[in-house]
Design a protein around this motif. Structure first.
Motif, short mmCIF file in Angstrom:
data_model
loop_
_atom_site.label_atom_id
_atom_site.label_comp_id
_atom_site.label_asym_id
_atom_site.label_seq_id
_atom_site.Cartn_x
_atom_site.Cartn_y
_atom_site.Cartn_z
N ALA A 212 -3.34 0.61 18.12
CA ALA A 212 -3.96 -0.35 17.50
C ALA A 212 -4.98 -0.14 16.68
O ALA A 212 -5.26 -0.39 15.33
CB ALA A 212 -4.18 -1.78 18.29
N LEU A 213 -6.04 0.48 17.41
CA LEU A 213 -7.51 0.80 16.95
C LEU A 213 -7.47 1.73 15.85
O LEU A 213 -8.23 1.93 14.89
CB LEU A 213 -8.51 1.03 18.09
CG LEU A 213 -8.58 -0.07 18.95
CD1 LEU A 213 -9.82 0.48 20.15
CD2 LEU A 213 -9.23 -1.21 18.20
N GLY A 214 -6.23 2.68 15.86
CA GLY A 214 -6.13 3.68 15.03
C GLY A 214 -5.64 3.30 13.80
O GLY A 214 -5.85 3.90 12.69
N ARG A 215 -5.29 2.12 13.53
CA ARG A 215 -5.14 1.18 12.27
C ARG A 215 -6.34 0.66 11.59
O ARG A 215 -6.29 0.37 10.64
CB ARG A 215 -4.12 0.24 12.42
CG ARG A 215 -2.79 0.68 12.98
CD ARG A 215 -1.63 -0.51 12.95
NE ARG A 215 -2.00 -1.52 13.80
CZ ARG A 215 -1.56 -1.53 15.07
NH1 ARG A 215 -0.65 -0.58 15.71
NH2 ARG A 215 -1.75 -2.59 15.80
N ASP A 216 -7.51 0.91 12.44
CA ASP A 216 -8.70 0.27 11.77
C ASP A 216 -9.72 1.48 11.29
O ASP A 216 -10.07 2.27 12.07
CB ASP A 216 -9.60 -0.58 13.21
CG ASP A 216 -10.42 -1.32 12.67
OD1 ASP A 216 -11.41 -0.57 12.06
OD2 ASP A 216 -10.46 -2.44 12.69
N ILE A 217 -9.88 1.25 10.05
CA ILE A 217 -10.76 2.50 9.29
C ILE A 217 -12.00 2.66 10.30
O ILE A 217 -12.56 3.81 10.35
CB ILE A 217 -10.91 2.23 8.04
CG1 ILE A 217 -9.25 2.30 7.41
CG2 ILE A 217 -11.98 3.32 7.37
CD1 ILE A 217 -9.51 1.68 5.96
N THR A 218 -12.66 1.26 10.33
CA THR A 218 -14.06 1.57 10.94
C THR A 218 -13.84 2.14 12.14
O THR A 218 -15.22 2.81 12.77
CB THR A 218 -14.68 -0.05 11.25
OG1 THR A 218 -14.53 -0.59 9.93
CG2 THR A 218 -16.25 0.00 11.62
N SER A 220 -11.62 3.97 13.92
CA SER A 220 -10.76 5.22 14.09
C SER A 220 -11.55 6.48 14.31
O SER A 220 -10.96 7.33 14.99
CB SER A 220 -9.45 5.44 12.77
OG SER A 220 -10.40 5.65 11.62
N ARG A 221 -12.64 6.52 13.67
CA ARG A 221 -13.61 7.52 14.04
C ARG A 221 -14.23 7.93 15.15
O ARG A 221 -14.58 8.98 15.50
CB ARG A 221 -14.89 7.68 12.85
CG ARG A 221 -15.59 6.39 13.28
CD ARG A 221 -16.65 6.04 11.85
NE ARG A 221 -17.16 4.91 11.99
CZ ARG A 221 -18.55 4.40 12.10
NH1 ARG A 221 -19.41 5.52 12.18
NH2 ARG A 221 -19.21 3.21 12.33
N TYR A 222 -14.00 6.85 16.08
CA TYR A 222 -14.27 6.80 17.39
C TYR A 222 -13.21 7.45 18.47
O TYR A 222 -13.51 7.58 19.54
CB TYR A 222 -14.95 5.61 18.07
CG TYR A 222 -16.08 4.88 17.27
CD1 TYR A 222 -17.47 5.52 17.18
CD2 TYR A 222 -16.11 3.81 16.66
CE1 TYR A 222 -18.43 5.14 16.45
CE2 TYR A 222 -16.84 3.29 16.00
CZ TYR A 222 -18.04 3.61 15.96
OH TYR A 222 -19.18 3.07 15.15
N LEU A 223 -12.14 7.91 17.99
CA LEU A 223 -10.91 7.89 18.79
C LEU A 223 -10.72 9.25 18.78
O LEU A 223 -10.47 9.97 17.96
CB LEU A 223 -9.76 7.41 18.10
CG LEU A 223 -9.77 5.62 18.03
CD1 LEU A 223 -8.54 5.13 17.28
CD2 LEU A 223 -10.32 4.85 19.33
N ASP A 388 -18.27 -2.33 16.66
CA ASP A 388 -17.26 -2.08 16.02
C ASP A 388 -15.98 -2.27 16.81
O ASP A 388 -14.79 -2.54 16.33
CB ASP A 388 -17.59 -0.61 15.66
CG ASP A 388 -18.45 -0.46 14.37
OD1 ASP A 388 -18.98 -1.30 13.83
OD2 ASP A 388 -18.73 0.71 14.15
N ILE A 389 -15.91 -1.62 17.89
CA ILE A 389 -14.70 -1.46 18.64
C ILE A 389 -14.19 -2.80 19.17
O ILE A 389 -13.11 -3.01 19.15
CB ILE A 389 -14.80 -0.31 19.87
CG1 ILE A 389 -14.99 1.03 19.47
CG2 ILE A 389 -13.69 -0.65 21.02
CD1 ILE A 389 -15.52 1.86 20.19
N ALA A 390 -15.32 -3.51 19.59
CA ALA A 390 -14.71 -4.97 20.03
C ALA A 390 -14.20 -5.89 18.94
O ALA A 390 -13.28 -6.51 18.92
CB ALA A 390 -15.90 -5.68 20.36
N GLN A 391 -14.83 -5.63 17.49
CA GLN A 391 -14.44 -6.30 16.37
C GLN A 391 -12.94 -5.70 16.02
O GLN A 391 -12.10 -6.63 15.53
CB GLN A 391 -15.24 -6.15 15.42
CG GLN A 391 -16.60 -7.20 15.50
CD GLN A 391 -17.66 -6.87 14.98
OE1 GLN A 391 -17.85 -5.73 14.00
NE2 GLN A 391 -18.97 -7.17 15.16
N GLY A 392 -12.72 -4.60 16.34
CA GLY A 392 -11.36 -3.81 15.92
C GLY A 392 -10.23 -4.50 16.79
O GLY A 392 -9.23 -4.68 16.29
N VAL A 393 -10.60 -4.63 18.22
CA VAL A 393 -9.89 -5.25 19.14
C VAL A 393 -9.29 -6.67 18.70
O VAL A 393 -8.11 -6.95 18.92
CB VAL A 393 -10.35 -5.20 20.54
CG1 VAL A 393 -9.66 -6.33 21.48
CG2 VAL A 393 -10.34 -3.75 21.14
#
Length: 455
Positions: A212-218, A220-223, A388-393
């Motif tokens: 799911a988070l891989g679809r979020d541009i903001t 994905s750089r942390y993954l 960033d990650i919480a908002q991405g979730v």
């Protein structure tokens, strides 16, 4: 109209009828509440018709014992009150229900085992904010979703009948309990019938989160590169690409069952597996033998294979960071705390359950192998990543979360990586600080309940 916190007085039996309640004349005038006129009283799922009696120089609210019993409210409680003139409604609350895994009815000093102190701290936080909280297990759920038996705290812990809450906080620590048909039916019914809110409503699994988070541009750089370990080809591809990979049970927690795979000279591979009391080491002549040894486990446990990272270290022990991110009184994500976790001497994971130790971000950064120019900035950068990650979730996953434990890592170049997102951060690791003080993490739970319920 803002809510007002009021002290609840419960009249002796027969001194006040259940369809009357007493309010101070100043509040009655200020809010223009009609007296001796039928109004609807709401408290969670409870609906009750009352008439207001105005009393001079009175600053609380007085109700009958019969009404208190219907509400499940104990003496000396404090509740917030809102008057909604458009619907002629008085609403008390917020009423918060905490769903926990188990209780021990015979142990009144510690009815919820290791989370009892956390539960008591929630009670204290509610008293301060004018909220009311109860605790229940899946076994307390009956045939009627609007009424259940639950634990409340007065002078001691006791079980009483309560209405369905405005806000439910899911603290179940077992996927099996969470997926019980009775729990899922209850969750669905209280949402649809009473408009109840239910946050942290499900466990997360690692594949679901990373996909799911891989679809979020903001985000994905942390993954780190991460895949479901479906077959030998996936293992071979990842091991050819990275000298170290990690196999993590997609539904694991507390560092259980993680396998670290590292490539040795001559095509051999070394595995380190977390176990109680230490780490099991094993060497394999090649990947085929390694895969053969874990393929039996894969029948029962699904693994996420993840790129190995060169983490910063303290005394040759890897360090990572746990951020507790919670929604606040405005319904926005905020970082409540970030702590550094250093792996124990016998383990390669940092979980406290595996012998890890805690320190502040500043202490860990100072002692670590981080480049000097990055040490002072790492705290701010970790906070930004956690938000960033919480908002991405929230954007990428359909479920409702109000708090997340986000595990982050920093590599030797200072880059921040996401290790894991946990929807049920442990309440056992840190005991309440005592002296009647309420930790920010506990206060934030009640703040968010107030936001959801409009108080």
């Amino acid at each position: 109209m803002p809510s007002k916190k009021l002290k609840i007085q419960i009249s002796s039996p027969n001194l006040l009828e259940s369809d009357y309640l007493v309010l101070g004349d100043q509040l009655v005038k200020q809010w223009r509440i009609p007296t001796n006129y039928p109004l609807q009283l709401n408290f969670g799922s409870l609906r009750h018709t009352v008439k207001v009696i105005s009393l001079a120089k009175f600053d609380g609210v007085r109700i009958s014992q019969e009404l208190a019993d219907k509400m499940g409210v104990l003496p000396r409680s404090s509740l917030r009150l809102i008057y909604r003139p458009q619907s002629s409604t008085l609403q008390f609350g917020p009423l918060v229900g905490v769903l926990i895994s188990r209780d021990i009815p015979g142990a009144l000093e510690r009815p919820f085992g290791p989370i009892t102190l956390f539960c008591k701290e929630l009670v204290n936080a509610c008293q301060r904010q004018g909220a009311y909280v109860y605790f229940f297990t899946p076994n307390h759920i009956g045939s009627s979703p609007g009424k259940l038996t639950a634990w409340v705290y007065g002078d001691t812990w006791k079980q009483i009948q309560v209405p369905a809450a405005d806000v439910f906080y899911n603290r179940l620590t077992s996927r099996k309990l969470e997926n019980k048909p009775s729990v899922q039916h209850f969750l669905k019914e209280v949402k649809s019938r009473y408009g109840s809110h239910f946050f942290n409503e499900k466990f997360l699994d690692k594949t679901e989160v990373f996909d799911a988070l891989g679809r979020d541009i903001t985000v994905s750089r942390y993954l780190p590169e991460s895949h479901l370990l479906r077959n030998f080809t996936v293992l071979k591809t990842m091991c050819a690409k990275y000298p170290i990979v990690f196999l993590k049970p997609i539904r694991g927690s507390l560092g259980k069952g993680i396998i670290r795979v590292s490539r040795l000279e001559g095509g051999a591979y070394l595995t380190l597996a977390t176990q109680v009391g230490g780490t099991k080491r094993q060497t394999y002549p090649g990947l085929a033998k390694l895969f053969s040894s874990i393929s039996g486990k894969m029948k029962f446990t699904r693994y996420q294979i993840q790129q190995g990272l060169s983490l910063i270290e303290i005394d040759r022990r890897p360090v990572d960071f746990r951020a507790l991110v919670q929604k606040n009184l405005n319904g926005k994500w905020s970082v409540t705390s970030i702590v550094a976790r250093t792996a124990g001497s016998q383990h390669f994971v940092s979980n406290l359950a595996r012998g890890g130790s805690l320190s502040t971000v500043k202490e860990a950064a100072f002692k670590s192998t981080l480049p000097a120019g990055i040490k002072a900035k790492i705290g701010t950068r970790l906070k930004t990543a956690a938000l960033d990650i919480a908002q991405g979730v929230d954007k990428q996953l359909p479920s409702h979360f109000g708090e997340l434990g986000i595990d982050l890592a920093v590599d030797t170049n200072g880059r921040i990586w996401l290790l894991e997102v946990n929807s049920k951060p442990s309440k056992n690791d840190n005991t309440p600080i005592g002296g009647g003080k309420i930790r920010p993490s506990v206060k934030q739970v009640i703040d968010y309940a107030r936001y959801l319920s409009g108080f």
